[in-house]
Design an enzyme around this catalytic site. Structure first.
Site, PDB file in Angstrom:
ATOM      1  N   TYR A 202     -31.457 -13.085   0.568  1.00  0.00           N
ATOM      2  CA  TYR A 202     -31.038 -12.805   1.944  1.00  0.00           C
ATOM      3  C   TYR A 202     -32.151 -13.108   2.951  1.00  0.00           C
ATOM      4  CZ  TYR A 202     -26.674 -10.683   0.504  1.00  0.00           C
ATOM      5  OH  TYR A 202     -25.412 -10.496   0.022  1.00  0.00           O
TER       6      TYR A 202
ATOM      7  N   THR B 189     -41.169  -7.564   1.772  1.00  0.00           N
ATOM      8  CA  THR B 189     -41.820  -6.329   2.232  1.00  0.00           C
ATOM      9  C   THR B 189     -42.581  -5.733   1.072  1.00  0.00           C
ATOM     10  OG1 THR B 189     -39.981  -5.945   3.673  1.00  0.00           O
ATOM     11  CG2 THR B 189     -41.420  -4.084   3.277  1.00  0.00           C
TER      12      THR B 189
ATOM     13  N   PHE C  70     -38.689  -9.599  10.025  1.00  0.00           N
ATOM     14  CA  PHE C  70     -38.027  -8.476  10.697  1.00  0.00           C
ATOM     15  C   PHE C  70     -36.543  -8.724  10.945  1.00  0.00           C
ATOM     16  CE2 PHE C  70     -42.524  -8.056  11.863  1.00  0.00           C
ATOM     17  CZ  PHE C  70     -42.754  -6.723  11.545  1.00  0.00           C
TER      18      PHE C  70
ATOM     19  N   CYS D 244     -33.586  -2.336   2.771  1.00  0.00           N
ATOM     20  CA  CYS D 244     -34.947  -2.046   3.241  1.00  0.00           C
ATOM     21  C   CYS D 244     -35.256  -0.588   3.548  1.00  0.00           C
ATOM     22  CB  CYS D 244     -35.226  -2.860   4.502  1.00  0.00           C
ATOM     23  SG  CYS D 244     -35.517  -4.577   4.135  1.00  0.00           S
TER      24      CYS D 244
END
Ligand code: UDX
Ligand code: ADP
Length: 483
Positions: free
Chosen positions: A16, A136, A170, A280
């Site tokens: 993604y 991340t 982000f 996330c």
């Protein structure tokens, strides 16, 4: 390495994040060659499918970007080593889920895929290679990557050298393409000024210089965790107030509007709902909690952990109140679930609130008809740990499973067949089509007295009332005197 020397980018991980991010980089930088690699052959085949509706990730606008760049300077491949060897910049964009066992299970991030990538790069890279952390990651992961890469430098390494940068993404799912094309900021953390300049030059093809922020490695890694923690905290805050509104007669939409006009608070991310989902928020907060405990800050860890606790509570609260309003039992009752994705405009179900809510209701013996415009049946089965049953014949009596109190579910193709024969409709994802439902036409299909549980505040309460249906809306206290 000079600014102009980045010619070829390899991205490990076609998920993604990696897929859409590299598609936009290729689209905006026709002078660069971008190869996205993944071990998952099916995923790569889907990225290469000539039918753009088959791309493995659904994102509005993604098909057009892929169509422009694919075959020109964007390719998708399973030849991982080859692509790394040819690249002068390698993005690591692989999965970093929460560990399920061992040290830090349930909180720490599982870095085995990141470590494997670093080892792979160390083994096959040629010349100078800039390695960019895109996934991340816990603060100080770059240290581990640096150490692995350092082992491949020096004597006998054919002059191979490495620089490590942190460049967290982000983008939000559902708006990935517009977030990538017009980011609030691009964050680059690192120690090697030339490498930072080289990456900044890639983004400078379309991002204004003042939006490209440079920090040290650790600030960059921590900024990503912090941004997600702050965003998730706002959702838990407004959801906690939603429950309080329901108890007191206030309306969370009015409260959100009132506080959101304070310029210090701002209007975004104040939408009460069934709790946050997505790959996330929960993962990153739990990771932050783990790190805070590790660094001897238990109060800080407890503070952030409560954001996740409240989120889980909100999801169970919704399934509980469905049972309560339906006379204390849903066993054998048919319930219509509208929306399974964790938010609208994505086919992603990771941590979707629908999963926990549906599992609770199945546990209570409900018969769930589930509708979602983008999520596949197999995905729902994996999430619920239960295979779909056959779509029941509307003219037949209750199924054997329904009579024995066993929870079952099936996937539907349209809203009318989803709500048909149901005692209640639960709206769990804010897909646009659910905002425009004709309740007057749907009401006769439901078994009366019927309830609408609107966890996303998308229905028009007056239209639902006129159709003779009862409504629960998240954060809507109604009038406590007449309730
Ligand atoms: C998030 C961050 O926004 C993004 O910056 C980061 O890179 C990845 O994590 P994402 O999870 O894709 O992105 O979606 P987001 O729009 O943030 O929504 C997360 C969850 O919060 C969804 O379940 C959404 O429905 C929920 N949400 C969001 C609310 O319940 N209320 C809101 O006001 C906003
Ligand atoms: P995200 O949402 O962060 O993009 P995904 O799980 O959607 O995460 O995608 C991560 C992708 O990375 C998966 O398709 C997975 O197959 C791929 N991947 C993981 N490890 C490796 C590796 N060592 N080499 C190549 N691809 C990998």
């Amino acid at each position: 390495m000079t600014l102009s020397s980045v010619r070829s980018i390899c991205c490990i991980g076609a998920g993604y994040v990696g897929g859409p991010t590299m598609a936009v980089i290729a689209d905006r930088c026709p002078d660069l060659h971008v190869t996205v690699v993944d071990l998952n052959e099916q995923r790569i085949a889907a990225w290469n499918d000539s039918d753009l509706s088959k791309l493995p990730v659904y994102e509005p606008g993604l098909d057009a970007v892929v169509e422009r760049a694919r075959g020109r300077n964007l390719s998708f491949s399973t030849a991982v080593d080859e692509a790394i060897a040819a690249a002068d910049m390698v993005f690591i964009s692989v999965n970093t889920p929460t560990k399920t066992k061992g040290l830090g299970a349930g909180q720490a991030s599982d870095l085995r895929w990141v470590e494997a990538c670093a080892r792979q790069v160390a083994k096959v890279a040629t010349a100078h290679t800039i390695v960019v952390e895109k996934s991340t990651l816990p603060v100080r992961t770059a240290q581990a990557i640096k150490e692995i890469l350092a082992s491949a430098q020096g004597e006998g390494s054919d002059g191979r050298t490495f620089s490590v940068l942190s460049n967290p993404e982000f983008l939000a799912e559902g708006t990935a393409i517009s977030d990538l094309e017009g980011p609030d900021r691009v964050l680059i953390g690192g120690e090697d000024a030339a490498a930072i300049d080289a990456l900044a030059a890639v983004y400078a093809h379309w991002v204004p210089q003042e939006k490209i922020l440079r920090t040290n490695l650790w600030s960059s890694e921590l900024s990503k965790l912090t941004a997600n923690a702050f965003l998730a905290q706002r959702i838990s805050s407004i959801n906690s107030i939603a429950a309080f509104c329901e108890a007191t007669g206030a309306d969370v939409r009015e409260v959100a509007r009132a506080i959101g006009t304070d310029s210090r608070i701002g209007p975004k991310f104040l939408q009460a709902g069934p709790g946050f989902g997505g790959s996330c928020f929960q993962k990153d907060i739990l990771n932050l909690v783990y790190l805070c405990r590790h660094f001897g800050l238990p109060e800080v860890a407890d503070y952030w952990e409560s954001v996740v606790t409240l989120n889980t509570w909100q999801q169970h609260r919704i399934s509980r109140l469905v049972v309560q309003k339906l006379f204390g039992t849903v066993t054998g009752k048919r319930l219509a679930v509208l929306g399974f994705a964790f938010k609208a405009d994505t086919n992603d179900t990771r941590e979707a609130p629908a999963i926990r809510i549906c599992r609770d209701l199945l546990e209570e013996g409900a018969q769930l008809a589930i509708h979602d415009p983008k999520v596949e049946t197999d995905q729902i089965a994996r999430d619920l740990h239960l295979e779909a049953s056959a779509v029941p014949d509307p003219n037949a009596g209750p199924s054997r499973a329904a009579l024995s109190g066993e929870g079952t579910w099936w996937k539907t193709d349209d809203v009318a067949s989803t709500v048909s024969g149901a005692d209640a409709v639960l709206i769990l994802t804010e897909w646009k089509q659910y905002r425009q439902l004709d309740w007057q036409a749907l009401a006769p299909l439901l078994r009366q007295p019927a309830w609408i549980f609107d966890a996303r505040s998308v229905v028009d309460p007056a239209a639902v009332a006129t159709a003779g249906l009862q409504l629960w809306r998240v954060g809507d206290g109604g009038d406590p005197i007449t309730r």
